[in-house]
Design an enzyme around this catalytic site. Structure first.
Site, short mmCIF file in Angstrom:
data_model
loop_
_atom_site.label_atom_id
_atom_site.label_comp_id
_atom_site.label_asym_id
_atom_site.label_seq_id
_atom_site.Cartn_x
_atom_site.Cartn_y
_atom_site.Cartn_z
N ASN A 9 61.25 -47.10 -25.58
CA ASN A 9 61.68 -45.92 -24.72
C ASN A 9 63.02 -46.07 -24.30
OD1 ASN A 9 61.89 -43.79 -22.80
ND2 ASN A 9 60.48 -44.68 -21.55
N TRP A 10 63.92 -45.12 -25.00
CA TRP A 10 65.36 -45.18 -24.65
C TRP A 10 65.81 -44.55 -23.15
CZ3 TRP A 10 68.78 -44.82 -29.61
CH2 TRP A 10 68.73 -46.08 -30.52
N LYS A 11 64.72 -43.88 -22.70
CA LYS A 11 64.88 -43.06 -21.60
C LYS A 11 66.27 -42.19 -21.76
CE LYS A 11 62.54 -46.82 -18.89
NZ LYS A 11 62.48 -47.21 -17.72
N HIS A 93 55.00 -40.46 -18.14
CA HIS A 93 55.56 -41.92 -17.62
C HIS A 93 55.74 -41.73 -16.27
CE1 HIS A 93 58.93 -44.54 -17.30
NE2 HIS A 93 58.55 -45.31 -18.28
N GLU A 95 58.40 -42.05 -14.48
CA GLU A 95 59.54 -41.48 -13.93
C GLU A 95 59.41 -40.12 -14.21
OE1 GLU A 95 62.02 -43.69 -16.81
OE2 GLU A 95 61.62 -45.63 -15.37
N GLU A 163 51.46 -49.22 -17.60
CA GLU A 163 52.78 -49.51 -17.16
C GLU A 163 52.53 -49.51 -15.45
OE1 GLU A 163 55.74 -48.60 -20.02
OE2 GLU A 163 55.74 -47.02 -18.86
N GLY A 169 61.54 -51.88 -15.10
CA GLY A 169 62.93 -52.09 -15.13
C GLY A 169 63.31 -53.05 -13.63
N SER A 209 58.98 -54.54 -17.97
CA SER A 209 59.80 -55.80 -18.05
C SER A 209 59.50 -56.62 -19.21
CB SER A 209 59.67 -56.35 -16.60
OG SER A 209 60.51 -55.47 -15.61
N GLY A 230 61.15 -50.42 -22.20
CA GLY A 230 62.36 -49.52 -21.67
C GLY A 230 63.56 -50.52 -22.11
N GLY A 231 64.28 -51.25 -21.02
CA GLY A 231 65.40 -51.85 -21.04
C GLY A 231 65.77 -52.57 -22.35
C1 PEP Z 1 59.26 -48.13 -19.07
O1 PEP Z 1 60.16 -47.44 -18.70
O2 PEP Z 1 58.36 -47.72 -20.18
C2 PEP Z 1 59.52 -49.64 -19.20
C3 PEP Z 1 58.22 -50.50 -19.61
O3 PEP Z 1 60.78 -50.08 -18.75
P1 PEP Z 1 61.27 -51.76 -18.89
O4 PEP Z 1 60.86 -52.20 -20.06
O5 PEP Z 1 62.71 -51.59 -18.70
O6 PEP Z 1 60.66 -52.29 -17.63
#
Ligand code: PEP
Length: 249
Positions: A9-11, A93, A95, A163, A169, A209, A230-231
């Site tokens: 997920n590049w957000k 999500h 967010e 999640e 993050g 993470s 994500g990251g």
């Molecule tokens: C996400 O936003 O779905 C996520 C899992 O982010 P991260 O891997 O950066 O914690």
């Protein structure tokens, strides 16, 4: 057998230059033994789909509107995402739930639209730190599942991503036992609601993470069929390490 899935997920990250990461990913994993999905921002989706065509990398959206078309300025429908080359859409999500006030019923309506369009809905569920500390995690997850997951769900059109909000993050990750407890709970609820056949065929992703350094141990947990990342999905070198870990489970 559920196919393993590494979803990125590049957000709201990435402009045209980021598309080269897809080339690097496809070159490193020309024919992965697991499913690989990248969900770039909507502005890159079409070009990302063209660029990954014929490779082992699929692309998806990060959200959509519940209606197929209409007077909804700034929104994008599931049909449009499909037309741009998406095979899946992330929904609910944390967010989006936080920034846009999305409720379970909104997520369910969007998931119905995604399934109607013939795409896969990746429905996110997860508790806040306060909810975990109050020992409410399973109640919260159960409520989000009941409210967000459509009745028409199958192993082909639904993926559930657990999640924990406090792990997204932050570099913090639940213990393997905690991840296992929630994933087993999600599996049991899916089996109860949809029957054993469908319940056992829905893929469950862990997200929060995930990095190359912790992926292998997380993928060893029961009922973890992959990750939503994500990251660590922004750079092919990092995401590649996660794909490697998933391929070696
Ligand atoms: C996400 O936003 O779905 C996520 C899992 O982010 P991260 O891997 O950066 O914690």
């Amino acid at each position: 057998m559920r196919r393993k899935l590494a979803a990125g997920n590049w957000k709201m990250n990435g402009t045209s230059a980021a598309l080269s990461e897809l080339d690097a990913l496809a070159a490193k994993h020309p024919s992965p033994s697991v499913d690989v999905l990248i969900c770039p921002p909507a502005t890159l989706l079409h070009r990302a789909a063209e660029r990954t065509q014929g490779t082992g990398v699929a692309v998806g959206g990060q959200d959509c509107h519940a209606a197929p078309s209409g007077a909804h300025t700034g929104d994008t429908s599931a049909e449009m995402l499909k037309d741009a080359g998406a095979t899946a859409v992330i929904l609910g999500h944390s967010e989006r739930r936080e920034d846009h006030g999305e409720q379970n019923e909104d997520v369910r309506a969007k998931a119905n639209a995604v399934m109607e369009a013939g795409l896969q809905a990746i429905i996110c569920v997860g508790e806040s730190l306060e909810q975990r500390e109050a020992a409410n995690t399973l109640d919260i997850i159960g409520g989000q599942m009941s409210g967000s997951i459509p009745d028409r769900s199958t192993g082909e059109n639904l993926i559930v991503a657990y999640e924990p909000i406090w792990a997204i993050g932050t570099g913090k990750v639940p213990t393997l036992d905690e991840i296992g407890e929630v994933h087993d709970f999600i599996r049991a609820r899916l089996e109860r609601r949809f029957g054993e056949g469908v319940g056992r065929s829905v893929r469950l992703l862990y997200g929060g993470s995930v990095k190359p350094s912790n992926a292998a141990e997380i993928f060893g947990v029961s009922n973890v069929d992959g990750a939503l990342v994500g990251g660590a999905s922004l750079k092919a070198a990092d995401f590649s390490g996660i794909i490697d870990a998933l391929e070696s489970v």
